[in-house]
Motif scaffolding. Sequence first.
Motif, short mmCIF file in Angstrom:
data_model
loop_
_atom_site.label_atom_id
_atom_site.label_comp_id
_atom_site.label_asym_id
_atom_site.label_seq_id
_atom_site.Cartn_x
_atom_site.Cartn_y
_atom_site.Cartn_z
N LEU A 158 -2.80 7.46 -1.95
CA LEU A 158 -3.75 6.83 -0.85
C LEU A 158 -3.65 5.34 -1.15
O LEU A 158 -3.26 4.44 -0.16
CB LEU A 158 -5.18 7.21 -1.18
CG LEU A 158 -6.14 6.49 -0.14
CD1 LEU A 158 -5.71 6.79 1.31
CD2 LEU A 158 -7.56 6.94 -0.58
N HIS A 159 -3.29 4.78 -2.18
CA HIS A 159 -3.48 3.37 -2.42
C HIS A 159 -2.17 2.98 -1.73
O HIS A 159 -2.06 1.84 -1.18
CB HIS A 159 -3.54 2.88 -3.94
CG HIS A 159 -3.53 1.68 -4.50
ND1 HIS A 159 -4.48 0.81 -4.67
CD2 HIS A 159 -2.33 0.74 -4.49
CE1 HIS A 159 -4.35 -0.38 -4.97
NE2 HIS A 159 -2.92 -0.54 -4.97
N ARG A 160 -1.19 3.56 -2.17
CA ARG A 160 0.38 3.10 -1.84
C ARG A 160 0.33 3.06 -0.29
O ARG A 160 0.86 2.15 0.47
CB ARG A 160 1.41 3.76 -2.46
CG ARG A 160 2.84 3.48 -2.02
CD ARG A 160 3.94 4.43 -2.72
NE ARG A 160 3.77 5.64 -2.41
CZ ARG A 160 3.26 6.76 -3.49
NH1 ARG A 160 2.85 6.28 -4.57
NH2 ARG A 160 3.18 8.12 -3.22
N ALA A 161 -0.45 4.11 0.33
CA ALA A 161 -0.09 4.26 1.72
C ALA A 161 -0.89 3.26 2.49
O ALA A 161 -0.67 2.66 3.52
CB ALA A 161 -0.60 5.48 2.32
N GLU A 179 0.77 -0.18 2.27
CA GLU A 179 2.05 -0.22 3.26
C GLU A 179 1.47 -0.28 4.73
O GLU A 179 2.23 -0.89 5.62
CB GLU A 179 2.78 1.15 3.20
CG GLU A 179 3.58 1.19 1.89
CD GLU A 179 4.40 2.65 1.83
OE1 GLU A 179 3.91 3.47 2.59
OE2 GLU A 179 5.10 2.83 1.03
N ALA A 180 0.09 0.00 4.84
CA ALA A 180 -0.32 -0.13 6.30
C ALA A 180 -0.94 -1.47 6.61
O ALA A 180 -1.65 -1.82 7.66
CB ALA A 180 -1.57 0.82 6.61
N GLY A 181 -1.01 -2.33 5.49
CA GLY A 181 -1.36 -4.05 5.61
C GLY A 181 -2.51 -4.02 4.95
O GLY A 181 -3.32 -5.14 4.87
N ALA A 220 -6.83 11.84 9.82
CA ALA A 220 -8.21 11.53 10.02
C ALA A 220 -8.88 9.96 9.58
O ALA A 220 -9.15 9.23 10.37
CB ALA A 220 -9.32 12.57 9.90
N LEU A 221 -8.29 9.69 8.52
CA LEU A 221 -8.86 8.43 7.84
C LEU A 221 -8.22 7.31 8.59
O LEU A 221 -8.48 6.32 9.08
CB LEU A 221 -8.55 8.49 6.36
CG LEU A 221 -8.80 6.92 5.65
CD1 LEU A 221 -10.02 6.59 5.91
CD2 LEU A 221 -8.26 7.00 4.42
N GLY A 222 -6.76 7.60 9.08
CA GLY A 222 -5.95 6.51 9.73
C GLY A 222 -6.69 6.28 11.36
O GLY A 222 -6.56 5.10 11.61
N GLU A 223 -6.99 7.36 11.87
CA GLU A 223 -7.63 7.14 13.10
C GLU A 223 -8.98 6.43 12.81
O GLU A 223 -9.28 5.41 13.79
CB GLU A 223 -7.93 8.56 13.65
CG GLU A 223 -6.51 9.18 14.09
CD GLU A 223 -7.23 10.73 14.77
OE1 GLU A 223 -8.28 11.20 14.79
OE2 GLU A 223 -6.03 11.61 14.83
N PRO A 235 -1.86 4.64 11.92
CA PRO A 235 -1.58 5.69 11.50
C PRO A 235 -1.54 5.66 9.90
O PRO A 235 -1.44 4.63 9.19
CB PRO A 235 0.00 5.92 12.34
CG PRO A 235 0.11 5.09 13.13
CD PRO A 235 -1.02 4.07 12.87
N LEU A 236 -1.65 6.70 9.30
CA LEU A 236 -1.70 6.81 7.67
C LEU A 236 -0.98 8.12 7.09
O LEU A 236 -1.78 9.19 7.31
CB LEU A 236 -3.22 6.75 7.30
CG LEU A 236 -3.32 6.37 5.72
CD1 LEU A 236 -2.65 5.06 5.38
CD2 LEU A 236 -4.96 6.48 5.52
#
Length: 737
Positions: free
Chosen positions: A353-356, A359-361, A469-472, A477-478
């Motif tokens: 999760l940390h890495r994603a 990467e999403a900023g 769901a967390l990304g939304e 996107p996640l």
Amino acid sequence: MLRNLHKIPGLIAAILIVVITLSGAVLSVLPAWEVVAEVPARPGAGLSVATLADRIAITYPGVEQIKRSPSGKIIAFYFDGGQPGAVVIDPATGVGVADAQRSAFARWMTNLHRSLFLDDAGRWAVAAGAASLLMLSVSGLMLTARRVGGWRHFFSRLRGPLTGRLHVEVARFSVAGLLLSSITALFMTASTFGLIPEAENPPTFPRAVSEQTGAIPGTMAMLRDTPVSALRELTYPYPDDPTDVFKLTTDVGEGYIDQGTGEVLIWADAGLWQRVNETIYMLHTGQGAALLGVVLGLMALGAPVMAITGAMLWLQSRRARPRIKGNTPAGQADTIVLVGSEGGSTWGFAATLHRALREAGHTVHTGAMSEFRPERYACAAQVIVLAATYGDGAAPASAKGFLDRLATLKAAPGLSIAVLGFGDRQFPQFCAYGAEVARVADENGWPSLLPMGTVDRQSPQEFARWGHALGEALGHPLELLHSPVIPQTQALTLISRRDYGSDMQTPSAILRFALPKTGRFGRLVGRGFARFSAGDLLGIIPEGAAVPRFYSLASGQADGFIEICVSRHPGGLCSGQLLSLTPGDSVQGFLRRNPDFRPQANARPVILIGAGTGIGPLAGFARANRPGREMHLYYGARHPDSDLFYGEELQGWQADGRLASVTAAFSRTDTRTYVQDALRNDATRIARLISEGAQVLVCGGRDMAAGVAEALSEILAPAGLTPALLKAEGQYVEDTY
């Protein structure tokens, strides 16, 4: 931060601290040895310094100094024929009774402890070790309080692997002594280098003296009025020097006496600072307080134990906890990820999760739930909690104290929260701790970023769906592509099997595997199957699956083999694979310790309750029981002719006293009874045993465990007890599936 303050000095200074504390422990018992093993006669209550000095002068006319040690021993230093000497004095006669020189061993140990044989450089190194020990003691106290949920629970029962529990238990015993020793050591070092004054107003050497000689100490009023019990030192004037004087130091002060007239030339009472210095010296060395020295020595022995267990914990954490790359400080991160984990697997999901998120900023800080401090999250917009559940809905090891701090917040910060629970749907309290976190956050007004999610048995697919769901919710996107880290496995070779249940169409077996060989280092750090007990878990990764299955061990390391009970489950990958093994076949497995599910280390009775393959660990407890400890087994099976696991062993263990009683209930016979029925039939004895402090251990299916809990509720109701209350006290423990 606090963990680093504890870990880094410990790893760097471990050897130095061990040397200092071990040498200090040896030195600390010397004052007690001096009291009990040497010969110093104690002065009589009314003996004065004047009388003592006159007695010593008869035998040692060349006496130069008389000292009284903190232990009460009288030592005279003298010259005889140009040769110096020092003897322990019998104050009743003034005659020497023993050599006063310290042993070569004591001198060697003192030099090692004070300076490592390196003079001033060594003293500074020892001071650095004392400072590290002080930092470790303070940070260890704070970490222990955090682990157990606050200072009021500081001495509460610990959970978790043996190494961690041993580390904390030894710290609880030793920390007071280590704090005292390190603080006093730093004070004495500062005093040695002149950084702290020794006295406020020390008397100055008198300028005006009579320049007469010949006064006898026995005629001096000051010495007649000073009891030997108050003496520190009496130093004689240099021979043939009429300008020199007697110097007297006592408990109350020090001064100079004219050697010709016997008059006191100058006197200064001991000030507060001098008394502080002397008290600190006594507290550090034990001189003058032999019993304290012994206690401090025993406490100092805890430091090597903590150094070893601390290093082992560090190695274990390095293996179990993935490195979080790019971990932004908490005060600068826009997203806080908090992890509650018992065995370490949840940290792997947190790293993904940390890495994603990065990467999403996002700027992300990931840490343990026990480090929850919302006042530090100055730039954060959201807190994401990944919470595993330990046992029957309890907090995992890295989440200690989180709920208490969350519940006592005066107001919810301007942060939204998301909670993801990790668990196993086979257990009745699936993700119960995560649900409790979400409930308390909601009651305290925290905005919810998204409804609580759950992950069953470390499912990467469920984790990925929650990530979408967390990304939304975050507006982008996640993708959470997680590959669970499988513990290192070892090949386990089946050496025997005993089959059961064929008549009942429920194939099951007792499988016994050879104990894998472990090297010396592996045995030292407890790697692999080097150390295990009945009730620990054997993890098997079935072919074609990514998630391990766990089986309670029916044997301990001392038995020399690994044993489990297995029953076939419809569609079960792992049970089918295990039951297809024949002697000589191998399967890959690993150990997961389960230290809470085992008999407590006391002499109180134990009640074992199980059904089906749940008898496995209970049989292991009985096998390891010492005759004389009352242990009762209540066991449920389908039919005595096909499902009675360990039938012959149970008879033998009852015959040799390892089991006080065995009560079986069979559900596929004409009587059709269950284990909870057996408990109700024996309610009087059950109630008596529990009132005497008996521990209850339950293993088997969750439906059986629910029935057992209901039966015990009825049995204990007249005494005002419940299973829930017993669980809270550690007197009732379940291992269900």
